[in-house]
Design a protein around this motif. Sequence first.
Motif, PDB file in Angstrom:
ATOM      1  N   PRO A 381       1.232  -1.237  -0.289  1.00 14.50           N
ATOM      2  CA  PRO A 381       0.015   0.026   0.169  1.00 14.50           C
ATOM      3  C   PRO A 381       0.565   1.365  -0.432  1.00 14.50           C
ATOM      4  O   PRO A 381       2.224   1.499   0.552  1.00 14.50           O
ATOM      5  CB  PRO A 381      -0.736  -0.152   1.614  1.00 14.50           C
ATOM      6  CG  PRO A 381      -0.313  -1.603   1.683  1.00 14.50           C
ATOM      7  CD  PRO A 381       0.934  -1.691   1.702  1.00 14.50           C
ATOM      8  N   VAL A 382      -0.069   2.207  -0.885  1.00  8.81           N
ATOM      9  CA  VAL A 382       1.914   3.528  -0.699  1.00  8.81           C
ATOM     10  C   VAL A 382       0.612   4.947  -1.152  1.00  8.81           C
ATOM     11  O   VAL A 382      -0.549   4.702  -2.002  1.00  8.81           O
ATOM     12  CB  VAL A 382       2.423   3.160  -2.470  1.00  8.81           C
ATOM     13  CG1 VAL A 382       2.606   4.887  -2.470  1.00  8.81           C
ATOM     14  CG2 VAL A 382       3.156   2.083  -2.082  1.00  8.81           C
ATOM     15  N   PRO A 383       0.789   5.286   0.018  1.00  8.75           N
ATOM     16  CA  PRO A 383      -0.110   6.643   0.044  1.00  8.75           C
ATOM     17  C   PRO A 383       0.192   7.813  -0.960  1.00  8.75           C
ATOM     18  O   PRO A 383       1.825   7.873  -1.723  1.00  8.75           O
ATOM     19  CB  PRO A 383       0.420   7.709   0.881  1.00  8.75           C
ATOM     20  CG  PRO A 383       1.681   7.483   1.296  1.00  8.75           C
ATOM     21  CD  PRO A 383       1.810   5.610   0.862  1.00  8.75           C
ATOM     22  N   TRP A 388      -5.437   5.661  -1.972  1.00  9.29           N
ATOM     23  CA  TRP A 388      -3.846   4.451  -2.126  1.00  9.29           C
ATOM     24  C   TRP A 388      -3.571   4.547  -2.722  1.00  9.29           C
ATOM     25  O   TRP A 388      -4.437   4.034  -3.718  1.00  9.29           O
ATOM     26  CB  TRP A 388      -3.729   3.630  -0.587  1.00  9.29           C
ATOM     27  CG  TRP A 388      -3.626   4.847   0.863  1.00  9.29           C
ATOM     28  CD1 TRP A 388      -4.892   5.958   1.289  1.00  9.29           C
ATOM     29  CD2 TRP A 388      -2.665   5.284   1.761  1.00  9.29           C
ATOM     30  NE1 TRP A 388      -4.427   6.180   2.591  1.00  9.29           N
ATOM     31  CE2 TRP A 388      -3.514   5.568   2.475  1.00  9.29           C
ATOM     32  CE3 TRP A 388      -2.350   4.243   1.398  1.00  9.29           C
ATOM     33  CZ2 TRP A 388      -2.164   5.581   3.732  1.00  9.29           C
ATOM     34  CZ3 TRP A 388      -0.585   4.167   2.411  1.00  9.29           C
ATOM     35  CH2 TRP A 388      -0.869   4.509   3.931  1.00  9.29           C
ATOM     36  N   ARG A 406     -11.033   3.215   0.895  1.00 11.74           N
ATOM     37  CA  ARG A 406      -9.834   4.897   0.809  1.00 11.74           C
ATOM     38  C   ARG A 406     -10.499   4.955   2.334  1.00 11.74           C
ATOM     39  O   ARG A 406     -10.111   5.017   3.511  1.00 11.74           O
ATOM     40  CB  ARG A 406     -10.356   5.867   0.120  1.00 11.74           C
ATOM     41  CG  ARG A 406      -9.261   6.167  -0.794  1.00 11.74           C
ATOM     42  CD  ARG A 406      -9.130   7.747  -0.786  1.00 11.74           C
ATOM     43  NE  ARG A 406      -9.251   7.338  -2.566  1.00 11.74           N
ATOM     44  CZ  ARG A 406      -9.693   8.631  -3.245  1.00 11.74           C
ATOM     45  NH1 ARG A 406     -10.045   9.503  -1.896  1.00 11.74           N
ATOM     46  NH2 ARG A 406      -9.907   8.800  -4.341  1.00 11.74           N
ATOM     47  N   TRP A 412      -6.714   0.624   7.060  1.00 12.17           N
ATOM     48  CA  TRP A 412      -5.444   0.950   8.161  1.00 12.17           C
ATOM     49  C   TRP A 412      -4.912  -0.340   8.108  1.00 12.17           C
ATOM     50  O   TRP A 412      -3.607  -0.461   8.882  1.00 12.17           O
ATOM     51  CB  TRP A 412      -5.932   2.617   8.615  1.00 12.17           C
ATOM     52  CG  TRP A 412      -5.698   3.621   8.334  1.00 12.17           C
ATOM     53  CD1 TRP A 412      -7.219   3.932   7.933  1.00 12.17           C
ATOM     54  CD2 TRP A 412      -4.865   4.099   7.884  1.00 12.17           C
ATOM     55  NE1 TRP A 412      -6.755   5.252   7.670  1.00 12.17           N
ATOM     56  CE2 TRP A 412      -5.465   5.550   7.501  1.00 12.17           C
ATOM     57  CE3 TRP A 412      -3.427   4.115   8.370  1.00 12.17           C
ATOM     58  CZ2 TRP A 412      -4.529   6.152   7.013  1.00 12.17           C
ATOM     59  CZ3 TRP A 412      -2.867   5.503   7.842  1.00 12.17           C
ATOM     60  CH2 TRP A 412      -3.503   6.464   7.261  1.00 12.17           C
ATOM     61  N   ARG A 413      -5.584  -0.761   8.738  1.00 11.88           N
ATOM     62  CA  ARG A 413      -5.059  -2.420   8.570  1.00 11.88           C
ATOM     63  C   ARG A 413      -4.646  -2.883   7.804  1.00 11.88           C
ATOM     64  O   ARG A 413      -3.118  -3.876   8.270  1.00 11.88           O
ATOM     65  CB  ARG A 413      -6.611  -3.006   9.532  1.00 11.88           C
ATOM     66  CG  ARG A 413      -6.918  -3.191  10.388  1.00 11.88           C
ATOM     67  CD  ARG A 413      -7.923  -4.241  10.629  1.00 11.88           C
ATOM     68  NE  ARG A 413      -9.054  -5.313  10.080  1.00 11.88           N
ATOM     69  CZ  ARG A 413     -10.023  -4.209   9.865  1.00 11.88           C
ATOM     70  NH1 ARG A 413     -10.443  -3.018  10.999  1.00 11.88           N
ATOM     71  NH2 ARG A 413     -11.632  -4.396   9.120  1.00 11.88           N
ATOM     72  N   VAL A 415      -2.476  -1.278   5.633  1.00 17.66           N
ATOM     73  CA  VAL A 415      -1.231  -0.056   6.081  1.00 17.66           C
ATOM     74  C   VAL A 415      -0.560  -1.223   6.913  1.00 17.66           C
ATOM     75  O   VAL A 415       0.958  -1.012   6.629  1.00 17.66           O
ATOM     76  CB  VAL A 415      -1.858   1.119   5.823  1.00 17.66           C
ATOM     77  CG1 VAL A 415      -0.209   1.752   6.534  1.00 17.66           C
ATOM     78  CG2 VAL A 415      -2.230   1.569   5.007  1.00 17.66           C
ATOM     79  N   ALA A 416      -0.965  -0.920   8.462  1.00 18.11           N
ATOM     80  CA  ALA A 416      -0.496  -1.557   9.672  1.00 18.11           C
ATOM     81  C   ALA A 416      -0.002  -2.873   9.190  1.00 18.11           C
ATOM     82  O   ALA A 416       1.125  -3.141   9.743  1.00 18.11           O
ATOM     83  CB  ALA A 416      -1.383  -1.520  10.698  1.00 18.11           C
ATOM     84  N   LEU A 417      -0.927  -3.879   8.406  1.00 16.36           N
ATOM     85  CA  LEU A 417       0.604  -5.053   8.179  1.00 16.36           C
ATOM     86  C   LEU A 417       1.403  -5.101   7.194  1.00 16.36           C
ATOM     87  O   LEU A 417       2.241  -5.489   7.774  1.00 16.36           O
ATOM     88  CB  LEU A 417      -1.289  -5.643   7.882  1.00 16.36           C
ATOM     89  CG  LEU A 417      -0.691  -7.448   6.885  1.00 16.36           C
ATOM     90  CD1 LEU A 417      -0.719  -8.007   8.453  1.00 16.36           C
ATOM     91  CD2 LEU A 417      -1.375  -8.068   6.900  1.00 16.36           C
ATOM     92  N   SER A 418       0.901  -4.445   6.194  1.00 18.22           N
ATOM     93  CA  SER A 418       2.163  -4.174   5.486  1.00 18.22           C
ATOM     94  C   SER A 418       3.681  -2.963   6.008  1.00 18.22           C
ATOM     95  O   SER A 418       4.207  -4.029   5.749  1.00 18.22           O
ATOM     96  CB  SER A 418       1.779  -3.132   3.728  1.00 18.22           C
ATOM     97  OG  SER A 418       2.797  -2.765   3.675  1.00 18.22           O
ATOM     98  N   GLY A 419       3.510  -2.599   7.192  1.00 14.55           N
ATOM     99  CA  GLY A 419       4.418  -1.828   7.102  1.00 14.55           C
ATOM    100  C   GLY A 419       5.592  -1.110   6.099  1.00 14.55           C
ATOM    101  O   GLY A 419       6.859  -1.377   6.444  1.00 14.55           O
ATOM    102  N   GLY A 420       4.853  -1.236   4.998  1.00 11.13           N
ATOM    103  CA  GLY A 420       5.849  -0.467   3.449  1.00 11.13           C
ATOM    104  C   GLY A 420       6.336  -1.814   3.014  1.00 11.13           C
ATOM    105  O   GLY A 420       6.987  -2.206   2.178  1.00 11.13           O
ATOM    106  N   VAL A 448      -5.824 -11.238   6.833  1.00  9.72           N
ATOM    107  CA  VAL A 448      -6.448 -10.311   8.083  1.00  9.72           C
ATOM    108  C   VAL A 448      -7.885  -9.710   7.272  1.00  9.72           C
ATOM    109  O   VAL A 448      -7.593  -9.621   6.437  1.00  9.72           O
ATOM    110  CB  VAL A 448      -5.444  -9.405   8.899  1.00  9.72           C
ATOM    111  CG1 VAL A 448      -6.153  -8.057   9.414  1.00  9.72           C
ATOM    112  CG2 VAL A 448      -4.104 -10.182   9.220  1.00  9.72           C
TER     113      VAL A 448
END
Lengths: 451, 612
Positions: A381-383, A388, A406, A412-413, A415-420, A448
């Motif tokens: 996921p990339v802003p 996104w 969005r 957000w789950r 994005v958090a799971l990915s952590g980049g 998830v």
Amino acid sequence: MTEQGVRWTADQVLALAPDAASRKAGSKLAVAGPWSGTGSAEGTVWGLCKGSGSKPYQTVVDLADAAGPAYKCTCPSRKFPCKHALGLLLLWAGDDGAVPVAARPPEWAGQWLAGRRGRAETRRARDGAGPAAAPADPEAARRRAERRAERVTAGASELEQRLADLLRSGLAAAEHAGYGLWDETAARMVDAQAPGLAARVRELGAIPASGPGWPARLLEECALLHLLNQGWLHRDRLPDGLAATVRSRLGLPATPDGPPLRDRWLVLAQYDSVDPKLTTRRIWLHGAESGGTRLLLSYGAAGRAPELSLPVGLALEAELTAYPGSGRSRAALGERFAPPAPAAFRPPGVSTAEAASRYGEALRDDPWLDAVPVTLDRVTPVPDGDGWQLADADTDTALPVTRAARSRPGLWRLVALSGGAPVTVFGECGHRGFTPLTAWAEGEGEAVPLC
Amino acid sequence: MMNGTPPGGGTRADGEAGDPVGSRGSSARTGHPSADSSANPLQAPAASPTAAAPSPPATAPSWEDLVTTALLGTDRRAPAHVVPGRPAPVALLDAAAVATVRRRAGLRPARAARRPGPAPADPRPALPAPAARRLSVLLADRSGGAAGGRRGGSPDLMELLPQWLAAANAHGYAAPPQLLPALLDAARGRTDLRPAALAFAGPRALWLARLNPDWRFALRAAPGGGAALPDPADAEAVRRLWQEGLFAERAALLGALRVRTPGLGRDLLASTWATERAEDRLMFLDSLRTGLSDADEPFLEQALGDRSRNVRATAAELLSALPGSALAARMAVRASACVALDRTGSAPAIAVEAPLECDAAMERDGVVAAPPAGRGERSWWLGQLVEAAPLGIWPGRLGGRTPQEIVALPVADGWQGELHAAWCRAAVRQRDAGWSRALLGSPSAPEAGGPGAVSLAERAKLLAALDPAERAVWVAGFIATHGLSEAFQLLGVCAVPWAPPLGQAVVDALNIARDAGSYPWSFSGVMGLAERCLDPAEAVRLEGLLAVPDEREDAAPGAGGYWAEAFQRLVTTLRLRAAMTRELSPPAPATPPPGTPAHPPETPSPSREAAA
């Protein structure tokens, strides 16, 4: 009866809850405190729950039926399953000795179980014996269908006329007309027994207020509605599959008629869309052997949860029967051979480019399709400005996340799971972008849910 | 079917409508009507120049042209593209349908935006699965608390979250990434949760907070506003941040420095002291409370001459907390002059001679000259002098007596209340356990329950100076004598979980209150505390209280049922807490046997619950 030694996980139990409130209430009862006389045997769990009254509630759950769990509780709740059944199952799932294995259920539970299983046996025997009951009078049914087709034809013709009038006077006029114009037309389509047309017309009403670029979007939707009308009016010249698609897009009843497909179906996602009259639940399944992705739809009347509920990340051995219509993934759940169990496999994923081309290909069979189910492999996921994207980890291409997704907490789950880092994401990919529904972290880790 | 005859067939549009689907694989895949990107930004066709280059088939009108015609109406603007025998609006819809399906079928992914850097790794071990599920349940309960008025027999999960977080942090687990958004939302709504929630959430939460403005508080709460604070050893960076940073950054820097290198922080403050605004001076001075030592005395002594009265008062208060300071010595001299042992009577007593004036030197040392309305100025001054004087001087001044003996001495002329209250404030300020014990006296003494010389709030503060075990025993004794009605504040300062004697006293007192026939909500504060603080092992002892007792004549109607429900909730909550701690304890094989040096010698209080 199969060996029922396997205890469920709490997630599996919670997925049975009809709504969030029940989930919460059930969780609170998942402690030994209010329970007494609990036990489990042969796929049955029972217990007495102390409520506000003097007499405790008697709660029994039968998990052995492959058609899904059955519940019985003496509480007055109309939720199904009630919080006591959920709490009892959670307590049992916790596996900390609060629900011991017993030789046989107590008298009060045994009676209900015996009655239930007896009825199930006779039903199965009956189903096996005779063919499905045919309509009482095939001739009358045919006449009814003919009458309905005439009405739909009249409705489609009227709608064509209205669309032509709209284009003649210009979409700019529609901006001022507001919802009233469309609501009235939608009501006409309901009268014409074409709910699919009515729903599309109602959506047209919201487009002029949807922000910049609305004329193009309104023209697109008007054009597709026109295409659907034309499809119906010339259905006799369409191939069978496409004609069936048109029928189902119009909202005409259909029965699943495909050959039953037995597979281990992984539950990819489950989400509800709620409107004032109806709750629609969509469940996406992925076949371990067949590799196909299928959609189960179930409905609940206003404010009530649909009955079918399958926990994301589990797999069930079952037969699915496809609905008619080419390019449509809808199926009906047939016989279930075993209750859902944790699955170690994930759906195979594709790149973003492949996902976009799958949508393109699917339009060949169903030009009205908004999105197709796709699993993306290794995306991040990339802003991107206000929005996104899901970007391929290894190339520089990305799919935009839909506007609707969005604003959901699930994003957000994700994005958090990915952590980049790259993740696997299942979702719906279409002309509005990608709607993420379920994600898996790289390496180990459970599914998830994002919706 | 593979050719995909579209359902718009049968008309002149037939051939064209077939196009988008049929040609999807070839030209349509690259042929985007250029209007689309503006009409539907989310569809984001590939930005490569080749994407827009090939023009649509010559026969098809452009998409912009179609939209313009549709917007104005075919009556006003003749379509560019006329189909014989087909009414203009219908032909327009035909063409638009073709264009729409062609465009959708030809969508390609967009170019990826700049990717955020990866979140920093979290080396802590993953949470055990049952504990992760528990956390998600606790977090899901967040919004539900206020919904229903009466809580019934089920526990208040949100109230257990602080305890859960403390226990998880004590074990050093990493938060499950997918629960971080809910955790940050919970911390956003409740500032008291923030320190523990953010510690548990770890580095990934800060990474996440930079992407979502809703969670900016996490960056503020993190030291240095989320940006890494300079290494204290890097003098240049520290100095630059101190001189150029925003107030919040500077306050965070000073706070962080005071924790580890208090001297460095003080020197930094002193370097810019003269140029700071009065409000800032007050805030900065207050942060010297952390790591306060005799080395700070010269600086504080200098601050006694500050222009701002609040700064002077704070400096004096800090100095009086340093019994070895010059200010404390000056105060000792002044206080000793006012309080003396009077041996003239039959029994020794304390004679008090309050100061006659408040001179400039006293004012410089922080004594406030003007009393609040309704108080005599001499007693007001006396109170301040005794409060600021080191307690260590009194045994010497009063005939070598212990604090207990001193407190037991009669005080002449009705000065006892004033003098004892001042000693209490001094014991709290100087955290003196001996004097606190003496001033608290016996918990079962009658005056301990009533409005004595010491208010309940002050008594709670005095208790904080005792060690936890002694504190618990004192409060247990207090409850045994005086019941629960006054105990709430005192219970709040006791260590969690409550020590066995204290837990026993609370349960007994609740039992007595029930038998007295009142309603349980008169004790809802204590009940709530008990749910959170009682040792889960006490649940067994509560079993007998769950039954609904027979209604007595003098009891409030229905009280028995409500009490049973309240105890039910208490027991359920205790079991839940026991389950929580059990879930958090690491899997059996990983645990070293007790007493192994590998284990941290001092188990923090929440994990002690696990052992119980």
